[in-house]
Scaffold this active site. Structure first.
Site, PDB file in Angstrom:
ATOM      1  CE1 TYR A 149      94.624  54.734  88.702  1.00 23.80           C
ATOM      2  CE2 TYR A 149      92.290  54.965  88.185  1.00 23.80           C
ATOM      3  CZ  TYR A 149      93.562  54.542  87.838  1.00 23.80           C
ATOM      4  OH  TYR A 149      93.781  53.928  86.633  1.00 23.80           O
ATOM      5  CG  ASN A 208     100.816  58.781  87.209  1.00 17.47           C
ATOM      6  OD1 ASN A 208     100.705  58.099  86.181  1.00 17.47           O
ATOM      7  ND2 ASN A 208     100.037  58.605  88.262  1.00 17.47           N
ATOM      8  CG  HIS A 213      99.775  51.766  79.638  1.00 20.59           C
ATOM      9  ND1 HIS A 213     100.693  51.125  80.448  1.00 20.59           N
ATOM     10  CD2 HIS A 213      98.870  52.338  80.485  1.00 20.59           C
ATOM     11  CE1 HIS A 213     100.338  51.279  81.717  1.00 20.59           C
ATOM     12  NE2 HIS A 213      99.238  52.018  81.767  1.00 20.59           N
ATOM     13  CG  ASP A 224     111.299  59.154  70.726  1.00 22.50           C
ATOM     14  OD1 ASP A 224     111.863  58.110  71.120  1.00 22.50           O
ATOM     15  OD2 ASP A 224     110.800  59.265  69.591  1.00 22.50           O
ATOM     16  CG  HIS A 249     102.233  53.977  87.114  1.00 19.96           C
ATOM     17  ND1 HIS A 249     101.618  54.721  86.134  1.00 19.96           N
ATOM     18  CD2 HIS A 249     103.420  53.587  86.612  1.00 19.96           C
ATOM     19  CE1 HIS A 249     102.392  54.758  85.068  1.00 19.96           C
ATOM     20  NE2 HIS A 249     103.502  54.079  85.331  1.00 19.96           N
ATOM     21  CG  LEU A 250      98.151  57.424  92.122  1.00 16.46           C
ATOM     22  CD1 LEU A 250      97.115  58.196  91.344  1.00 16.46           C
ATOM     23  CD2 LEU A 250      98.229  57.908  93.540  1.00 16.46           C
ATOM     24  CB  SER A 251      96.693  51.380  90.129  1.00 15.41           C
ATOM     25  OG  SER A 251      97.082  51.656  88.790  1.00 15.41           O
ATOM     26  NE  ARG A 254      94.773  49.654  83.335  1.00 17.48           N
ATOM     27  CZ  ARG A 254      94.174  50.799  83.008  1.00 17.48           C
ATOM     28  NH1 ARG A 254      94.903  51.880  82.832  1.00 17.48           N
ATOM     29  NH2 ARG A 254      92.867  50.888  82.885  1.00 17.48           N
TER      30      ARG A 254
HETATM   31  C1  DQA Z   1      98.005  55.162  86.404  1.00 13.04           C
HETATM   32  C2  DQA Z   1      97.945  53.757  85.799  1.00 13.04           C
HETATM   33  C3  DQA Z   1      97.640  53.819  84.304  1.00 13.04           C
HETATM   34  O1  DQA Z   1      97.555  52.509  83.780  1.00 13.04           O
HETATM   35  C4  DQA Z   1      96.303  54.496  84.079  1.00 13.04           C
HETATM   36  O2  DQA Z   1      96.059  54.638  82.689  1.00 13.04           O
HETATM   37  C5  DQA Z   1      96.205  55.802  84.777  1.00 13.04           C
HETATM   38  C6  DQA Z   1      96.752  55.948  86.123  1.00 13.04           C
HETATM   39  C7  DQA Z   1      98.210  55.106  87.925  1.00 13.04           C
HETATM   40  O3  DQA Z   1      98.611  56.120  88.501  1.00 13.04           O
HETATM   41  O4  DQA Z   1      97.918  54.081  88.541  1.00 13.04           O
HETATM   42  O5  DQA Z   1      95.558  56.726  84.283  1.00 13.04           O
HETATM   43  O6  DQA Z   1      99.132  55.832  85.839  1.00 13.04           O
END
Ligand code: DQA
Length: 154
Positions: A31, A82, A88, A95, A108-110, A119
């Protein structure tokens, strides 16, 4: 929470889910080393140039995130979301997002699609305007720039 507003600015709600409060410290190899506050400062500066004020919010609670989405429905011109792990799992966030008519960019950072199988389930992507993943904090900046092009100027 970071907020810089004047009457001429439009509000962007940047909503962050569980464990993102630990950014900078949490699994930095995945991250990165920037904190959520660092990202918020950067967004506020970039937002100002576009006449957008950015309110950074983070919660570990699903219900709080649903409440913030409902507030954004009334007071915001756009949302950066985010939802972290709730991406997930959360039909409640799915909703809540369905009720919005303002643009929403998922960040998402990753890149969750390149990680564990669990995921690959995503309740957010089907109900947002667009998604950015795998680019680290740059994803938030790109999301804000995208919102600046999507939101009609006042
Ligand atoms: C995340 C990716 C998600 O899978 C993970 O549960 C996170 C961070 C991301 O920013 O990469 O907590 O949302």
């Amino acid at each position: 929470m970071l907020s810089v507003r004047s009457n001429m600015t439009r509000l962007i709600s940047c909503i962050n889910g569980p464990t993102l409060n630990l950014l900078g410290d949490r699994e930095p190899e995945i991250y990165g080393t920037m904190t959520l506050e660092d990202i918020g400062v950067q967004l506020s500066e970039i937002g100002q140039a576009h006449g957008l004020s950015v309110e950074m919010k983070q919660s570990n609670s699903e219900g709080q995130i649903v409440d913030w989405i409902q507030i954004a429905r009334k007071n915001s011109a756009g949302v950066i979301l985010n939802a972290a792990a709730y991406t997930h799992t959360s039909i409640a966030i799915h909703d809540a997002l369905r009720t919005l008519s303002i643009p929403v960019i998922e960040v998402h950072l990753s890149n969750p699609a390149a990680r564990e199988d669990f995921r690959s389930v995503n309740y957010v992507t089907p109900v947002v305007t667009g998604s950015i993943a795998g680019l680290g904090p740059t994803g938030y900046v790109l999301a804000l720039q995208a919102l600046a092009t999507l939101i009609p100027s006042s």
